[in-house]
Structure formats: structure tokens, C-alpha cells
Design a protein around this motif. Structure first.
Motif, mmCIF file in Angstrom:
data_model
loop_
_atom_site.group_PDB
_atom_site.id
_atom_site.type_symbol
_atom_site.label_atom_id
_atom_site.label_comp_id
_atom_site.label_asym_id
_atom_site.label_seq_id
_atom_site.Cartn_x
_atom_site.Cartn_y
_atom_site.Cartn_z
ATOM 1 N N PHE A 1 -66.575 -80.828 53.262
ATOM 2 C CA PHE A 1 -65.960 -80.172 54.409
ATOM 3 C C PHE A 1 -67.000 -79.480 55.278
ATOM 4 O O PHE A 1 -66.873 -79.420 56.487
ATOM 5 C CB PHE A 1 -64.913 -79.143 53.969
ATOM 6 N N SER A 2 -68.043 -78.953 54.694
ATOM 7 C CA SER A 2 -69.047 -78.234 55.471
ATOM 8 C C SER A 2 -70.084 -79.167 56.086
ATOM 9 O O SER A 2 -70.871 -78.744 56.917
ATOM 10 C CB SER A 2 -69.749 -77.198 54.593
ATOM 11 N N ALA A 3 -70.081 -80.434 55.722
ATOM 12 C CA ALA A 3 -71.092 -81.361 56.229
ATOM 13 C C ALA A 3 -70.991 -81.580 57.726
ATOM 14 O O ALA A 3 -71.988 -81.812 58.387
ATOM 15 C CB ALA A 3 -70.980 -82.691 55.497
ATOM 16 N N ASP A 4 -69.785 -81.504 58.286
ATOM 17 C CA ASP A 4 -69.612 -81.752 59.705
ATOM 18 C C ASP A 4 -69.872 -80.530 60.570
ATOM 19 O O ASP A 4 -69.973 -80.636 61.776
ATOM 20 C CB ASP A 4 -68.194 -82.259 59.993
ATOM 21 N N SER A 5 -69.967 -79.360 59.973
ATOM 22 C CA SER A 5 -70.190 -78.163 60.770
ATOM 23 C C SER A 5 -71.678 -77.981 61.019
ATOM 24 O O SER A 5 -72.511 -78.321 60.202
ATOM 25 C CB SER A 5 -69.595 -76.944 60.073
ATOM 26 N N GLY A 6 -71.971 -77.453 62.192
ATOM 27 C CA GLY A 6 -73.370 -77.238 62.555
ATOM 28 C C GLY A 6 -73.862 -75.870 62.126
ATOM 29 O O GLY A 6 -73.149 -75.091 61.503
ATOM 30 N N ASN A 7 -75.074 -75.580 62.498
ATOM 31 C CA ASN A 7 -75.722 -74.319 62.184
ATOM 32 C C ASN A 7 -75.760 -73.476 63.459
ATOM 33 O O ASN A 7 -76.459 -73.820 64.412
ATOM 34 C CB ASN A 7 -77.129 -74.616 61.661
ATOM 35 N N ALA A 8 -75.007 -72.376 63.473
ATOM 36 C CA ALA A 8 -74.912 -71.543 64.673
ATOM 37 C C ALA A 8 -76.261 -70.931 65.049
ATOM 38 O O ALA A 8 -76.581 -70.806 66.232
ATOM 39 C CB ALA A 8 -73.878 -70.440 64.469
ATOM 40 N N ARG A 9 -77.045 -70.601 64.072
ATOM 41 C CA ARG A 9 -78.360 -69.995 64.353
ATOM 42 C C ARG A 9 -79.281 -70.995 65.057
ATOM 43 O O ARG A 9 -79.934 -70.668 66.040
ATOM 44 C CB ARG A 9 -78.967 -69.517 63.043
ATOM 45 N N LEU B 1 -80.721 -84.891 73.319
ATOM 46 C CA LEU B 1 -80.525 -84.091 72.115
ATOM 47 C C LEU B 1 -79.962 -84.954 70.992
ATOM 48 O O LEU B 1 -79.187 -85.877 71.238
ATOM 49 C CB LEU B 1 -79.549 -82.942 72.388
ATOM 50 N N SER B 2 -80.336 -84.633 69.784
ATOM 51 C CA SER B 2 -79.781 -85.356 68.634
ATOM 52 C C SER B 2 -78.334 -84.922 68.422
ATOM 53 O O SER B 2 -77.897 -83.876 68.914
ATOM 54 C CB SER B 2 -80.595 -85.055 67.374
ATOM 55 N N GLU B 3 -77.593 -85.711 67.682
ATOM 56 C CA GLU B 3 -76.206 -85.360 67.366
ATOM 57 C C GLU B 3 -76.167 -84.043 66.588
ATOM 58 O O GLU B 3 -75.271 -83.218 66.786
ATOM 59 C CB GLU B 3 -75.534 -86.483 66.561
ATOM 60 N N GLU B 4 -77.146 -83.835 65.733
ATOM 61 C CA GLU B 4 -77.227 -82.580 64.970
ATOM 62 C C GLU B 4 -77.431 -81.392 65.908
ATOM 63 O O GLU B 4 -76.791 -80.350 65.749
ATOM 64 C CB GLU B 4 -78.367 -82.653 63.955
ATOM 65 N N ASP B 5 -78.314 -81.534 66.894
ATOM 66 C CA ASP B 5 -78.537 -80.458 67.867
ATOM 67 C C ASP B 5 -77.270 -80.161 68.657
ATOM 68 O O ASP B 5 -76.920 -78.998 68.879
ATOM 69 C CB ASP B 5 -79.668 -80.815 68.840
ATOM 70 N N ARG B 6 -76.571 -81.202 69.078
ATOM 71 C CA ARG B 6 -75.318 -81.001 69.824
ATOM 72 C C ARG B 6 -74.277 -80.300 68.960
ATOM 73 O O ARG B 6 -73.564 -79.409 69.415
ATOM 74 C CB ARG B 6 -74.785 -82.337 70.350
ATOM 75 N N GLN B 7 -74.206 -80.684 67.681
ATOM 76 C CA GLN B 7 -73.261 -80.042 66.755
ATOM 77 C C GLN B 7 -73.640 -78.580 66.540
ATOM 78 O O GLN B 7 -72.770 -77.709 66.478
ATOM 79 C CB GLN B 7 -73.216 -80.793 65.429
ATOM 80 N N ASP B 8 -74.929 -78.293 66.440
ATOM 81 C CA ASP B 8 -75.386 -76.913 66.278
ATOM 82 C C ASP B 8 -75.034 -76.075 67.507
ATOM 83 O O ASP B 8 -74.575 -74.932 67.378
ATOM 84 C CB ASP B 8 -76.897 -76.863 66.038
ATOM 85 N N ILE B 9 -75.227 -76.631 68.700
ATOM 86 C CA ILE B 9 -74.882 -75.913 69.932
ATOM 87 C C ILE B 9 -73.384 -75.646 69.970
ATOM 88 O O ILE B 9 -72.935 -74.541 70.279
ATOM 89 C CB ILE B 9 -75.340 -76.694 71.182
ATOM 90 N N TYR B 10 -72.592 -76.664 69.637
ATOM 91 C CA TYR B 10 -71.136 -76.483 69.602
ATOM 92 C C TYR B 10 -70.758 -75.369 68.629
ATOM 93 O O TYR B 10 -69.936 -74.504 68.944
ATOM 94 C CB TYR B 10 -70.431 -77.786 69.212
ATOM 95 N N THR B 11 -71.334 -75.378 67.449
ATOM 96 C CA THR B 11 -71.015 -74.371 66.437
ATOM 97 C C THR B 11 -71.356 -72.976 66.945
ATOM 98 O O THR B 11 -70.569 -72.037 66.781
ATOM 99 C CB THR B 11 -71.763 -74.668 65.123
ATOM 100 N N TYR B 12 -72.503 -72.842 67.589
ATOM 101 C CA TYR B 12 -72.903 -71.546 68.160
ATOM 102 C C TYR B 12 -71.920 -71.090 69.228
ATOM 103 O O TYR B 12 -71.416 -69.963 69.190
ATOM 104 C CB TYR B 12 -74.320 -71.657 68.740
ATOM 105 N N LEU B 13 -71.610 -71.953 70.170
ATOM 106 C CA LEU B 13 -70.709 -71.578 71.260
ATOM 107 C C LEU B 13 -69.301 -71.292 70.732
ATOM 108 O O LEU B 13 -68.653 -70.329 71.149
ATOM 109 C CB LEU B 13 -70.671 -72.688 72.315
ATOM 110 N N PHE C 1 -79.671 -74.038 72.265
ATOM 111 C CA PHE C 1 -79.012 -73.746 73.536
ATOM 112 C C PHE C 1 -79.972 -73.011 74.468
ATOM 113 O O PHE C 1 -80.108 -73.370 75.635
ATOM 114 C CB PHE C 1 -77.750 -72.906 73.302
ATOM 115 N N ARG C 2 -80.644 -72.008 73.949
ATOM 116 C CA ARG C 2 -81.574 -71.240 74.791
ATOM 117 C C ARG C 2 -82.758 -72.088 75.228
ATOM 118 O O ARG C 2 -83.237 -71.960 76.349
ATOM 119 C CB ARG C 2 -82.041 -69.994 74.057
ATOM 120 N N LYS C 3 -83.219 -72.953 74.354
ATOM 121 C CA LYS C 3 -84.375 -73.795 74.674
ATOM 122 C C LYS C 3 -84.011 -74.918 75.635
ATOM 123 O O LYS C 3 -84.751 -75.210 76.574
ATOM 124 C CB LYS C 3 -84.944 -74.385 73.371
ATOM 125 N N SER C 4 -82.868 -75.549 75.424
ATOM 126 C CA SER C 4 -82.525 -76.763 76.164
ATOM 127 C C SER C 4 -81.554 -76.562 77.323
ATOM 128 O O SER C 4 -81.570 -77.346 78.263
ATOM 129 C CB SER C 4 -81.908 -77.786 75.210
#
Length: 112
Positions: A24-32, A86-98, A38-41
Motif C-alpha cells: 500500500f505504501s509503494a505508490d505513495s511518494g516522499n513529501a520531503r 521529471l521522473s515518475e518518482e519525482d512527480r509522485q513526490d511532488i504530488y505527495t508534498y502538495l 518542487f522548489r528546484k524544478s
């Protein structure tokens, strides 16, 4: 003998629950990481002085961020070329943060 069976069942149940929670946690990104990416890109354009609409996590509700991050929405973004880099992982991380710090979340973003 009965304690061995009970122990085996409890250990098996613990392993099954542990591995299923990983799934279940595999699809969630890393907010940090998402905040950093997000700030970089994105932040260079998506700020008050940028070329795109100023956004931050609390610009939208969690439901609005979810709708915005559907695959078909990417094609409509002005910055779709940069987004595609951006990689799919980066996009998922941005989504999780937002999403995590959205306007209606338990811990909305306080500063931009």
C-alpha cells in the motif's frame, strides 16, 4: 503442540500484514523529496514574480491536487515539457508534498 501452532499462525499473520502494508505504501511518494524537487524544478516559474501562476501546497485542497495530478492533466500544463523531464518518482513526490500540505489537510503549509 498447540502453542507451536498458535505461534506459527501469529507469526504468519504478522508477516502477511507487514508485507501487505508495504504494498500500500509503494505508490505513495516522499513529501520531503517532493518539497525539494518542487522548489528546484517548479518554484522558479510558479512564484509571485515568475512566468506561471504562483502556487504552493495550500493553493488547493487535497481533492483539487488529486484532480490536477491525473495523467491527462499533464498534457494541458503550460510547462508540460519541463514536467516531462521529471521522473515518475519525482512527480509522485511532488504530488505527495502538495497533497500532504494542501489547504484542507491536517497540516497545511504555513509559508511559501
Amino acid at each position: 503442540m498447540m502453542f507451536k501452532k498458535l505461534g506459527f499462525v501469529l507469526i504468519s499473520l504478522t508477516l502477511v500484514l507487514g508485507f501487505s502494508s508495504l504494498g500500500f505504501s509503494a505508490d505513495s511518494g516522499n513529501a520531503r523529496k517532493g518539497k525539494y524537487t518542487f522548489r528546484k524544478s517548479c518554484r522558479s516559474c510558479h512564484n509571485d514574480a515568475g512566468t506561471a501562476t504562483s502556487i504552493s501546497p495550500d493553493s488547493k485542497t487535497q481533492a483539487q491536487w488529486t484532480r490536477q495530478f491525473k495523467a491527462s492533466k499533464y498534457e494541458k500544463l503550460t510547462c508540460k515539457d519541463e514536467w516531462a523531464k521529471l521522473s515518475e518518482e519525482d512527480r509522485q513526490d511532488i504530488y505527495t508534498y502538495l497533497h500532504k500540505y494542501a489547504f484542507d489537510s491536517p497540516s497545511p503549509a504555513k509559508c511559501k
